[in-house]
Design an enzyme around this catalytic site. Structure first.
Site, mmCIF file in Angstrom:
data_model
loop_
_atom_site.group_PDB
_atom_site.id
_atom_site.type_symbol
_atom_site.label_atom_id
_atom_site.label_comp_id
_atom_site.label_asym_id
_atom_site.label_seq_id
_atom_site.Cartn_x
_atom_site.Cartn_y
_atom_site.Cartn_z
ATOM 1 N N LYS A 117 0.831 -1.207 0.000
ATOM 2 C CA LYS A 117 0.000 0.000 0.000
ATOM 3 C C LYS A 117 0.861 1.252 0.000
ATOM 4 O O LYS A 117 0.513 2.253 -0.623
ATOM 5 C CB LYS A 117 -0.934 0.021 1.213
ATOM 6 N N LYS B 280 -13.411 -4.782 -4.245
ATOM 7 C CA LYS B 280 -14.399 -3.697 -4.252
ATOM 8 C C LYS B 280 -13.787 -2.395 -4.751
ATOM 9 O O LYS B 280 -14.480 -1.488 -5.166
ATOM 10 C CB LYS B 280 -15.050 -3.514 -2.873
ATOM 11 N N LYS C 264 -7.675 -11.276 -7.537
ATOM 12 C CA LYS C 264 -8.857 -11.434 -6.696
ATOM 13 C C LYS C 264 -9.879 -10.332 -7.026
ATOM 14 O O LYS C 264 -9.475 -9.206 -7.298
ATOM 15 C CB LYS C 264 -8.404 -11.295 -5.235
#
Ligand code: TRP
Length: 336
Positions: A119, A204, A201
């Site tokens: 991140k 969202k 994967k």
């Protein structure tokens, strides 16, 4: 109180960060299991809004997403009568315990976290301290409730390992205080991949909306997304994990119909991708429809939703306060 109620069930806790609309991946990988686990565990299910602000959020969006997520938990089978459903920021003990545990966490331990490394590399803004100590907050979430087990995906296992280390560290330094939680990787549960890049994967926060089936998508949208899903070369409907596109669609069909992979292969023997995709589209749309309807009903009843979340916060707060008070005493904070 009946005899059954006296037998204490093991405790589990898990949570989802309210940064987007939940997807069919959440249902397959988390919520379906969470709902089944209510039979055998004392469950705490949390909406991790404190974790959400480690990335910049628009306040109005965060408020909406928090309620959306709560309503979707219930629509997917989390029963607020049986489980404690609550919003993380409503229980101030989470941030209080985080401070104490932060003072027991090495800088090196947080810098080694692969999610932090990923991140912080991707982040356009400068990396904030909250992102760095994200796993300490997560440890607090878990340890406050003396959770025996934590149902998490593969990507959260390293964070759970830190929670275990911190529990052991505190227990050894002072005296036994925290239950040391075990990861709980469910036996059942399917990993749903992106419809446009089935090596990734389903997420969202994917920029490409065609990759993702949101639990709020209408029947038409779902059918269209599945129709346009990337498939592999070839034409057989065979559950071969190397043919990632078709494998993912078979998984979705399995999830939506309960049919086994073998049954699905037999059903579609000699049939083409087009026909299969149409069947998957119908099955998934039919599977999501009742959840979406329940969700919409709840989402139009803010009062009920707020009542549920306030009750959840009260219940969670009672347990959390007990643990925090022990921690404060052992740490050496005076209480009068
Ligand atoms: N970090 C988790 C995720 O991104 C969400 C989460 C926050 C969580 N606190 C937790 C999961 C405690 C399990 C237990 O998926």
């Amino acid at each position: 109180m009946t005899e059954n109620e006296n037998i204490k069930k093991p405790v589990i806790l898990s949570g989802i960060t309210p940064t987007g609309i939940l997807t069919i991946g959440h249902l397959a990988g988390a919520l379906k299991n969470w709902s089944q686990m209510q039979n055998d565990f004392d469950c705490y299910y949390m909406i991790a809004d404190l974790h959400a602000i480690t990335a910049r959020q628009k306040p109005a969006d965060l408020r909406l997403r928090t309620l959306d997520t709560a309503a979707m938990f219930i629509a997917c089978g989390i029963d607020p009568e049986r489980s404690v459903l609550f919003i993380q920021s409503h229980v101030p003990e989470h941030t209080q315990l985080t401070w104490v545990l932060s003072c027991l966490t090495g800088m090196g331990e947080c810098s080694r976290m692969t999610q932090f490394k990923d991140k912080s590399q991707k982040s356009e803004e400068s990396v904030n301290v909250g992102l760095f100590s994200y796993p300490v907050l997560m440890a607090s979430d878990i340890l406050l409730y003396q959770a025996d087990a934590v149902p998490v995906g593969e990507d959260q296992k390293q964070h759970l390992e830190l929670s275990r280390d911190l529990a052991n560290r505190f227990n050894n330094l002072y005296s036994p205080t925290f239950k040391v939680p075990e990861p709980y990787i469910p036996k059942i549960g399917a990993r749903i991949m992106s419809l446009q890049d089935p090596s990734k994967k389903m997420s969202k926060s994917d920029d490409n909306q065609s990759s993702v089936i949101y639990l709020t998508d209408t029947d038409e949208v779902i059918k269209n997304k599945i129709k346009r899903a990337v498939t592999d070369s070839g034409s057989d409907i065979k559950a071969n994990p190397e043919k990632q596109g078709i494998y993912n669609l078979i998984t979705l069909y399995h999830l939506s119909t309960g049919k086994s992979f073998e049954e699905i292969e037999i059903e579609f023997e000699g049939k083409g991708y087009g026909e299969f995709k149409a069947a998957v589209g119908n099955a998934v749309a039919g599977f999501i429809r009742p959840l979406r309807e329940k969700y919409e009903q709840l989402r139009h009843d803010d009062k009920l939703l707020k009542e549920i979340l306030m009750t959840g916060a009260e219940k969670a707060g009672r347990t959390a306060a007990k643990t925090l008070s022990k921690v404060y005493k052992k740490t050496g904070f005076l209480s009068f």
